[in-house]
Design a protein around this motif. Structure first.
Motif, PDB file in Angstrom:
ATOM      1  N   THR A  72      43.866  36.124  33.690  1.00 44.87           N
ATOM      2  CA  THR A  72      42.754  37.022  34.047  1.00 44.87           C
ATOM      3  C   THR A  72      41.401  36.345  33.910  1.00 44.87           C
ATOM      4  OG1 THR A  72      42.666  37.870  31.797  1.00 44.87           O
ATOM      5  CG2 THR A  72      44.020  39.105  33.367  1.00 44.87           C
ATOM      6  N   LYS A  73      41.409  35.113  33.395  1.00 43.88           N
ATOM      7  CA  LYS A  73      40.152  34.362  33.260  1.00 43.88           C
ATOM      8  C   LYS A  73      40.207  33.168  34.197  1.00 43.88           C
ATOM      9  CE  LYS A  73      39.280  37.043  29.799  1.00 43.88           C
ATOM     10  NZ  LYS A  73      38.266  38.065  29.768  1.00 43.88           N
ATOM     11  N   GLY A  74      39.237  33.119  35.067  1.00 41.55           N
ATOM     12  CA  GLY A  74      39.191  32.014  36.014  1.00 41.55           C
ATOM     13  C   GLY A  74      39.946  32.327  37.288  1.00 41.55           C
ATOM     14  N   ARG A  75      39.815  33.565  37.724  1.00 40.20           N
ATOM     15  CA  ARG A  75      40.474  33.958  38.990  1.00 40.20           C
ATOM     16  C   ARG A  75      39.774  33.272  40.158  1.00 40.20           C
ATOM     17  NH1 ARG A  75      39.883  39.395  36.695  1.00 40.20           N
ATOM     18  NH2 ARG A  75      41.934  40.271  36.225  1.00 40.20           N
ATOM     19  N   THR A  76      40.521  33.111  41.242  1.00 37.66           N
ATOM     20  CA  THR A  76      39.896  32.579  42.450  1.00 37.66           C
ATOM     21  C   THR A  76      39.062  33.697  43.068  1.00 37.66           C
ATOM     22  OG1 THR A  76      41.847  31.228  42.753  1.00 37.66           O
ATOM     23  CG2 THR A  76      40.367  31.432  44.651  1.00 37.66           C
ATOM     24  N   HIS A  77      37.807  33.414  43.311  1.00 38.92           N
ATOM     25  CA  HIS A  77      36.936  34.441  43.896  1.00 38.92           C
ATOM     26  C   HIS A  77      37.136  34.492  45.411  1.00 38.92           C
ATOM     27  CE1 HIS A  77      33.880  34.253  40.330  1.00 38.92           C
ATOM     28  NE2 HIS A  77      35.072  34.650  39.973  1.00 38.92           N
ATOM     29  N   PRO A  78      37.095  35.650  45.977  1.00 37.77           N
ATOM     30  CA  PRO A  78      37.221  35.745  47.436  1.00 37.77           C
ATOM     31  C   PRO A  78      35.946  35.210  48.102  1.00 37.77           C
ATOM     32  CG  PRO A  78      36.709  37.885  46.502  1.00 37.77           C
ATOM     33  CD  PRO A  78      36.885  36.957  45.348  1.00 37.77           C
TER      34      PRO A  78
END
Ligand code: PPS
Length: 379
Positions: free
Chosen positions: A340-346
Motif C-alpha cells: 500500500t506504500k509506493g503504488r504506481t500512480h495513474p
C-alpha cells in the motif's frame, strides 16, 4: 541405639561426625535466615517503595483528572496556547513520573528495579549520556516503563510518514508503536492512560514515538516531526488510494483529498505547529525518497540522537522503485514497505496537474514563508 553405635566409633571418626553435624546445623540456620530475609525484602519493597506501575497509575489517575478538563476544551488541529497545554504538560509529567528538573528525572528513573539486568549496547553508550546499564533496546526481563510519546510524527496523509517511522525504528534509542493508535482523531476520549498503555516500554534515554494524523493539545515538551509533500503528488497519491474519479475532470476543491493539501499541510497544520516551532520541524516527503539517509540524519539531529541510521542502512529496490532497509528492526532481512506504500500512480492529464499546481501555488508560497524553507513544489 544410634548413640551407642556412635559411642563405639573411634576418636577420629567421632571428630568428623561432630564437624558434619555442626556444618549441617549452620547450613540449616543459613537457609532459614535467607528465607526470612527474602520475605522481609519482598514485603519491604511492596510496602515502602511503590512500583513504577502502581505509582504511574495513581499519577495517571491525576493525569486523567487534568485530561478530563482538557477533553471539554478540545480543539482539533488547533494548538491552544497557555493553560490547556500547561495542564496537559503537567498531566504528562505526572503520568510518566517525569519531573521538570532533568536531573531529578534521571534520578527518579534510575530507581527502576532490576536495572543491573539491562543489556548493554556499546554503540549507544558511546552515543549519548545513557548509563551503560540502561543502554540497549530491550532488557532480558522486559524492564522499562511505558511513557507518553516524547516525539510524534505528524504529517499529511500520504506524506511518507510510515516510511519515516519504519526507518527511525532502526535506531536503538527509538521505540515506536507499530500500528497507529489514532488517539487524537478517533480515540481521544479514551484518555491518556489508554494512550500510554499502547506504548512500548522504554528504558532511560530511549524515545517513545508514534505516527499520528491529527494533533490537538499536547505537551509543550513533545517534539513534532512534520512530514510534508508536494500537495499535487500527495493528492494524486490519495486519489490512487481512493480510486476516485473526481480528479479527471474539473477540479473540485471541496474534495477532501484536495482540502488536505491546503488545510493540513499549509496554514492549518502549521498553525498547530508554529507556536511550538522550536520543537517541531518539517521534513520533505520527496527527500525521504530521494535521499533517505540525509533526511534521517537531520531527523536524528532534531531528536538529539546520535546519527546511527546512515546510508549503509538503505538500498534502492529496483522492483519497488523506492529505498528499502537492508535490515529491518530486529531482523537480518531486507525490508521494503508494504504494497500500500509506493503504488504506481495513474497518468493524470497534464492539464489537470497544471490546474492543481496553480491551485496550490499561493498556499505553497504561504507555506514556504511560514517555515522559512523552500520545498520547490511549484516547478
Ligand atoms: N521507502 C518508501 N517506500 C514506499 N513508499 C514510500 C517510501 N518513502 C516514501 N514513501 C511514500 O509514502 C507514501 C505513503 O505515505 P504515508 O505512509 O504517509 O501514507 S498514509 O497516510 O499513512 O496512508 C507513498 O505514497 P504512494 O507512492 O502514493 O503510495 C510513497 O510515495
Amino acid at each position: 541405639m544410634a548413640f551407642s553405635r556412635i559411642s563405639r566409633l573411634d576418636p577420629p571418626s567421632r571428630g568428623i561426625f561432630r564437624k558434619a553435624v555442626v556444618m549441617l546445623c549452620s547450613l540449616l540456620a543459613s537457609i532459614i535466615l535467607l528465607h526470612l530475609l527474602t520475605e522481609r525484602c519482598a514485603s519491604a519493597v511492596s510496602s515502602t517503595s511503590p512500583s513504577p506501575d502502581r505509582s504511574s497509575s495513581s499519577a495517571s489517575g491525576r493525569a486523567s483528572g487534568l485530561f478530563g478538563d482538557l477533553r471539554s476544551k478540545r480543539l482539533v488541529y488547533e494548538w491552544t496556547a497557555g493553560s490547556d497545554l500547561e495542564s496537559y504538560g503537567a498531566a504528562r509529567r505526572a503520568s510518566s513520573r517525569v519531573l521538570a528538573d532533568e536531573r531529578a528525572r534521571q534520578d527518579l528513573e534510575l530507581e527502576l528495579p532490576g536495572e543491573s539486568f539491562m543489556l548493554p549496547a556499546p554503540d549507544l553508550v558511546a552515543s549519548r549520556r545513557v548509563p551503560a546499564r540502561f543502554a540497549g533496546k530491550l532488557s532480558p526481563l522486559g524492564e522499562g516503563s511505558k511513557k507518553l510519546p516524547q516525539a510524534l510524527i505528524i504529517g499529511v496523509k500520504k506524506g511518507g510518514t510510515r516510511a519515516l517511522l519504519e526507518f527511525l525504528r532502526v535506531h536503538p534509542d527509538i521505540r515506536a508503536v507499530g500500528a497507529e493508535p489514532h488517539f487524537f482523531d478517533r480515540n481521544y476520549d479514551n484518555g491518556l492512560e489508554w494512550y500510554r498503555e499502547l506504548m512500548p516500554k522504554t528504558l532511560e534515554g530511549q524515545i517513545t514515538m508514534e505516527k499520528t494524523r491529527g494533533i490537538s493539545a499536547m505537551s509543550r515538551d513533545t517534539k513534532l516531526i512534520v512530514v510534508v509533500r508536494d500537495p499535487v503528488t500527495r493528492a494524486i497519491s490519495d486519489y490512487t488510494q481512493t480510486l476516485s474519479k473526481r480528479l479527471t475532470g474539473l477540479i473540485d476543491t471541496s474534495w477532501s483529498a484536495i482540502q488536505i493539501g491546503i488545510l493540513r499541510q499549509a496554514p492549518g497544520q502549521l498553525a498547530a505547529v508554529l507556536p511550538h516551532w522550536t520543537r517541531s520541524c518539517s521534513w520533505s516527503g520527496e527527500r525521504l525518497i530521494s535521499d533517505p539517509a540525509g533526511e534521517l540524519g537531520r531527523v536524528q539531529d532534531f531528536l538529539g540522537l546520535k546519527r546511527i541510521i546512515t546510508d549503509k542502512h538503505f538500498y534502492f529496490n529496483q522492483t519497488k522503485g523506492f529505498p528499502c532497509l537492508k535490515k529491518a528492526e530486529g531482523s537480518s532481512k531486507p525490508h521494503c514497505l508494504g504494497k500500500t506504500k509506493g503504488r504506481t500512480h495513474p497518468n493524470i492529464d497534464p492539464e489537470v496537474v497544471q490546474r492543481l499546481r496553480d491551485f496550490y501555488r499561493p498556499f505553497n508560497m504561504k507555506f514556504y514563508q511560514m517555515t522559512g524553507r523552500f520545498f520547490g513544489w511549484d516547478d
